[in-house]
Write an enzyme that holds these catalytic residues in place. Structure first.
Site, PDB file in Angstrom:
ATOM      1  N   HIS A 195       0.832  -1.149   0.064  1.00 32.11           N
ATOM      2  CA  HIS A 195       0.015   0.124   0.061  1.00 32.11           C
ATOM      3  C   HIS A 195       0.982   1.191   0.015  1.00 32.11           C
ATOM      4  O   HIS A 195       1.607   1.547   0.995  1.00 32.11           O
ATOM      5  CB  HIS A 195      -1.094   0.143   1.241  1.00 32.11           C
ATOM      6  CG  HIS A 195      -1.714   1.121   1.163  1.00 32.11           C
ATOM      7  ND1 HIS A 195      -2.971   0.945   0.428  1.00 32.11           N
ATOM      8  CD2 HIS A 195      -1.996   2.189   1.843  1.00 32.11           C
ATOM      9  CE1 HIS A 195      -3.831   2.206   0.667  1.00 32.11           C
ATOM     10  NE2 HIS A 195      -3.208   2.800   1.568  1.00 32.11           N
ATOM     11  N   HIS A 233       1.044   5.727  -1.331  1.00 31.41           N
ATOM     12  CA  HIS A 233       0.483   6.776  -2.163  1.00 31.41           C
ATOM     13  C   HIS A 233       1.804   7.522  -2.451  1.00 31.41           C
ATOM     14  O   HIS A 233       2.215   8.254  -1.594  1.00 31.41           O
ATOM     15  CB  HIS A 233      -0.590   7.828  -1.510  1.00 31.41           C
ATOM     16  CG  HIS A 233      -1.609   6.797  -0.818  1.00 31.41           C
ATOM     17  ND1 HIS A 233      -2.814   6.171  -1.675  1.00 31.41           N
ATOM     18  CD2 HIS A 233      -1.843   6.398   0.558  1.00 31.41           C
ATOM     19  CE1 HIS A 233      -3.456   5.824  -0.713  1.00 31.41           C
ATOM     20  NE2 HIS A 233      -2.910   5.860   0.211  1.00 31.41           N
ATOM     21  N   TYR A 243      -5.138   7.450  -6.897  1.00 33.97           N
ATOM     22  CA  TYR A 243      -6.158   8.064  -6.866  1.00 33.97           C
ATOM     23  C   TYR A 243      -6.283   9.625  -7.650  1.00 33.97           C
ATOM     24  O   TYR A 243      -7.102  10.344  -7.667  1.00 33.97           O
ATOM     25  CB  TYR A 243      -6.997   8.314  -5.545  1.00 33.97           C
ATOM     26  CG  TYR A 243      -6.264   8.938  -4.414  1.00 33.97           C
ATOM     27  CD1 TYR A 243      -6.154  10.235  -4.359  1.00 33.97           C
ATOM     28  CD2 TYR A 243      -5.709   8.140  -3.583  1.00 33.97           C
ATOM     29  CE1 TYR A 243      -5.806  10.908  -3.312  1.00 33.97           C
ATOM     30  CE2 TYR A 243      -5.082   8.791  -2.496  1.00 33.97           C
ATOM     31  CZ  TYR A 243      -5.092   9.966  -2.362  1.00 33.97           C
ATOM     32  OH  TYR A 243      -4.309  10.710  -1.255  1.00 33.97           O
ATOM     33  N   ARG A 292     -16.380   5.578   2.679  1.00 28.96           N
ATOM     34  CA  ARG A 292     -16.589   7.095   2.844  1.00 28.96           C
ATOM     35  C   ARG A 292     -16.918   7.539   1.351  1.00 28.96           C
ATOM     36  O   ARG A 292     -17.772   8.456   1.166  1.00 28.96           O
ATOM     37  CB  ARG A 292     -15.659   8.081   3.461  1.00 28.96           C
ATOM     38  CG  ARG A 292     -15.455   7.684   4.932  1.00 28.96           C
ATOM     39  CD  ARG A 292     -14.183   8.485   5.430  1.00 28.96           C
ATOM     40  NE  ARG A 292     -12.910   7.678   5.556  1.00 28.96           N
ATOM     41  CZ  ARG A 292     -11.938   8.002   5.037  1.00 28.96           C
ATOM     42  NH1 ARG A 292     -11.839   9.663   4.338  1.00 28.96           N
ATOM     43  NH2 ARG A 292     -10.920   7.345   5.164  1.00 28.96           N
ATOM     44  N   GLU A 319     -10.073   3.043   9.558  1.00 25.94           N
ATOM     45  CA  GLU A 319      -8.623   3.595  10.110  1.00 25.94           C
ATOM     46  C   GLU A 319      -8.856   4.609  11.004  1.00 25.94           C
ATOM     47  O   GLU A 319      -7.940   4.738  12.028  1.00 25.94           O
ATOM     48  CB  GLU A 319      -7.937   4.469   8.809  1.00 25.94           C
ATOM     49  CG  GLU A 319      -6.580   4.909   9.046  1.00 25.94           C
ATOM     50  CD  GLU A 319      -6.145   5.620   8.004  1.00 25.94           C
ATOM     51  OE1 GLU A 319      -6.606   5.915   6.955  1.00 25.94           O
ATOM     52  OE2 GLU A 319      -4.797   5.910   7.832  1.00 25.94           O
ATOM     53  N   HIS A 368      -5.687  -0.898   6.488  1.00 25.62           N
ATOM     54  CA  HIS A 368      -5.620  -0.513   8.093  1.00 25.62           C
ATOM     55  C   HIS A 368      -6.615  -1.487   8.960  1.00 25.62           C
ATOM     56  O   HIS A 368      -6.014  -2.117   9.650  1.00 25.62           O
ATOM     57  CB  HIS A 368      -6.163   0.681   7.985  1.00 25.62           C
ATOM     58  CG  HIS A 368      -5.426   1.867   7.314  1.00 25.62           C
ATOM     59  ND1 HIS A 368      -3.972   1.940   7.366  1.00 25.62           N
ATOM     60  CD2 HIS A 368      -5.653   2.792   6.106  1.00 25.62           C
ATOM     61  CE1 HIS A 368      -3.599   2.912   6.446  1.00 25.62           C
ATOM     62  NE2 HIS A 368      -4.555   3.360   5.887  1.00 25.62           N
ATOM     63  N   ASP A 408       2.354   3.410   2.784  1.00 30.35           N
ATOM     64  CA  ASP A 408       1.313   4.157   2.704  1.00 30.35           C
ATOM     65  C   ASP A 408       1.775   5.649   2.454  1.00 30.35           C
ATOM     66  O   ASP A 408       1.951   6.044   1.211  1.00 30.35           O
ATOM     67  CB  ASP A 408       0.456   4.101   3.901  1.00 30.35           C
ATOM     68  CG  ASP A 408      -0.726   4.684   3.977  1.00 30.35           C
ATOM     69  OD1 ASP A 408      -1.171   5.478   3.083  1.00 30.35           O
ATOM     70  OD2 ASP A 408      -1.642   4.513   5.056  1.00 30.35           O
TER      71      ASP A 408
HETATM   72  C1  NGQ Z   1      -5.268   8.494   1.149  1.00 28.24           C
HETATM   73  N1  NGQ Z   1      -4.609   8.063   3.494  1.00 28.24           N
HETATM   74  O1  NGQ Z   1      -6.050   8.266   0.667  1.00 28.24           O
HETATM   75  O2  NGQ Z   1      -4.265   8.990   0.801  1.00 28.24           O
HETATM   76  C2  NGQ Z   1      -5.633   8.466   2.636  1.00 28.24           C
HETATM   77  C3  NGQ Z   1      -6.163   9.778   3.235  1.00 28.24           C
HETATM   78  C4  NGQ Z   1      -8.602   9.609   3.189  1.00 28.24           C
HETATM   79  C5  NGQ Z   1      -4.754   7.440   4.402  1.00 28.24           C
HETATM   80  N2  NGQ Z   1      -5.922   6.895   4.850  1.00 28.24           N
HETATM   81  C6  NGQ Z   1      -7.325  10.422   2.825  1.00 28.24           C
HETATM   82  N3  NGQ Z   1      -3.733   7.011   5.208  1.00 28.24           N
HETATM   83  O3  NGQ Z   1      -8.577   8.644   3.771  1.00 28.24           O
HETATM   84  O4  NGQ Z   1      -9.775  10.200   3.285  1.00 28.24           O
HETATM   85 ZN    ZN Z   2      -3.913   4.975   2.063  1.00 31.40          ZN
END
Ligand code: NGQ
Ligand code: ZN
Length: 450
Positions: free
Chosen positions: A55, A57, A121, A210, A235, A269, A320
């Site tokens: 995982h 980004h 994304y 979400r 998470e 997570h 991550d």
């Molecule tokens: C992300 N990161 O997509 O990069 C997310 C933050 C979200 C983590 N969850 C954004 N660690 O979850 O809305």
């Molecule tokens: Zn993530």
């Protein structure tokens, strides 16, 4: 064709001494145990399979260590960090993403990761309009993977909403959002974007409960066929509370009730999971994707890994947010979180193995499942190998992994091969100078602007 000789190698059946490994066409062509090194063999200390980083980004590498001062008078938290991250997102070009991702991928290889699951994304232009090529940003990720030589499982992310119940996306999210038709085209184009990368795979990633409605989740499952399906889940405490307010259920329970969660799935997570959810996830065969460094950095919480392993669950590790790219530290922190909450030692160690060895075994098993790949030192497998150096205090085998993970300053990642290509030597990636130079320029410009 070349031949490597190792003092010890972690083979699927366990440690073997004096192992000669012949590489041909990017694969392991032959393995001899108990063999003398021959002239022309390259000699190394300990071999283990390359680790999957399930995982990432990649673009968030630019924020590493630059989001540690609270942005305002309010107490800093995950959601405040996310605002900072959205600000960065607003300014990145495809070339920026390629440069930052190349840096992150180089560092991953230097850490002993040979494949990355890029949970991708950032699809559109800063104002949310499309690029001519829907996979423009996926192409940037593929370029970075090609330059670094890391194997890629690309996970194009479906993102459509700002919260449970289909809330409309906010301005910070406009580079991410698609409807299902557009996403289908993006998925197709993404497959094209990685087609020239050897060993690359494309999975699918509903961002989180979400960001996706139940109807969208169903449609995405049918698009996924056999590919890996990754989702962020449970998470943050607020996310659990919002999910209960929306549906009456906790996020993991909701997902298990509404999707066909099986071994194709990776639940990223799953931090806030109760014991019945935990048992059900373990029984589903899905992998839990743990990212201990980021989860600590963002104040997520501690996943009950001990109970999950006891229930027969499997996990892998991911870097991550890439705030610190270190496979050894991910594994160390995973174990230390368990020790701190349970007041015990060697919590995750299996009955017949050391703690370090168990952590590596699990990260391999869960990681390959989650990324749809293999990583094992066996004949016919892709030659994705990591050599750890020794300092010759006598440890071999599990002890080397324990000291790599827990001691620091001892065994270290020395050499890394991906598909038989030696990408890292003496701990340094062969393209580090070029990649770091380009990263520095991009970082200087972006950090001045934001
Ligand atoms: C992300 N990161 O997509 O990069 C997310 C933050 C979200 C983590 N969850 C954004 N660690 O979850 O809305
Ligand atoms: Zn993530």
């Amino acid at each position: 064709m070349k031949t490597l000789w190792f003092e010890r190698a972690l083979l699927p059946e366990g440690w073997a001494d004096a192992v000669r490994i012949r590489l041909a066409d990017g694969r392991v062509a032959a393995i001899e145990r108990g063999a003398h090194a021959q002239r022309g063999d390259e000699r190394y200390a300990t071999a283990m399979p390359g680790l999957p980083n399930l995982h990432s980004h990649a673009f968030q590498r630019l924020m590493a260590g630059r989001a540690e001062a609270p942005a305002g008078p309010a107490k800093d938290d995950f959601w405040g960090w996310r605002e900072l991250m959205y600000r960065l997102v607003g300014s990145l070009t495809p070339d920026d993403v390629a440069a930052i991702a190349a840096m992150a991928f180089v560092e991953m290889l230097e850490a002993g990761f040979t494949r990355v699951g890029e949970f991708h994304y950032l699809h559109h232009q800063p104002d949310g309009s499309r690029y001519d090529d829907p996979a423009e940003m996926a192409v940037a990720i593929a370029r970075a993977a090609a330059e670094s030589g890391i194997a890629l499982t690309l996970l194009p992310v479906f993102y459509a909403h700002a919260g449970f119940g289909g809330a409309p996306p906010n301005a910070g999210q406009r580079r991410f959002v698609n409807d299902l038709d557009r996403f289908a085209r993006l998925l197709d184009a993404s497959r094209g974007a990685v087609a020239c990368l050897p060993g690359a795979l494309v999975g699918i990633a509903p961002h989180s409960l979400r960001a996706v409605t139940p109807e969208e989740l169903l449609a995405l499952e049918t698009m996924a066929t056999a590919a890996p399906i990754h989702i962020h889940i449970a998470e943050q405490v607020k996310e659990v509370a919002d999910c209960i307010a929306w549906s009456g259920q906790r996020p993991v329970a909701w997902l298990l009730d509404h999707a066909l969660v099986d071994p194709r799935w990776c639940l990223v997570h799953a931090t806030h999971i109760d014991s019945s959810e935990l048992t059900a996830v373990a029984a589903s065969g899905a992998v839990v994707g743990l990212c201990p460094i980021t989860e600590a950095n963002l104040g997520d919480g501690i996943f009950p890994a001990d109970a999950f392993l006891a229930a027969g669950g499997g996990f892998g590790i991911g870097s991550d947010s890439n705030v610190c790219i270190s496979a050894a530290t991910e594994l160390q922190l995973l174990e230390y979180g368990q020790r701190l909450s349970l007041h015990r030692r060697s919590v995750l160690a299996a009955n017949d193995a050391s703690c370090g060895r168990t952590l590596v075994d699990e990260a391999l098993r869960g990681g390959v499942q989650a990324l749809g790949c293999e990583s094992a030192i066996k004949v016919g497998a892709s030659a994705d190998l990591v050599a750890l150096s020794h300092d010759h205090f006598g440890e071999l085998g599990d002890g080397v992994l324990d000291r790599w993970i827990f001691a620091g300053g001892g065994p270290a990642v020395d050499t890394v091969w991906c598909r038989g290509i030696q990408l890292v030597s003496n701990g340094r990636h062969r393209a580090r100078d070029d990649v770091a130079g380009r990263f520095a320029k991009v970082a200087t410009r972006l950090l001045r602007a934001t």
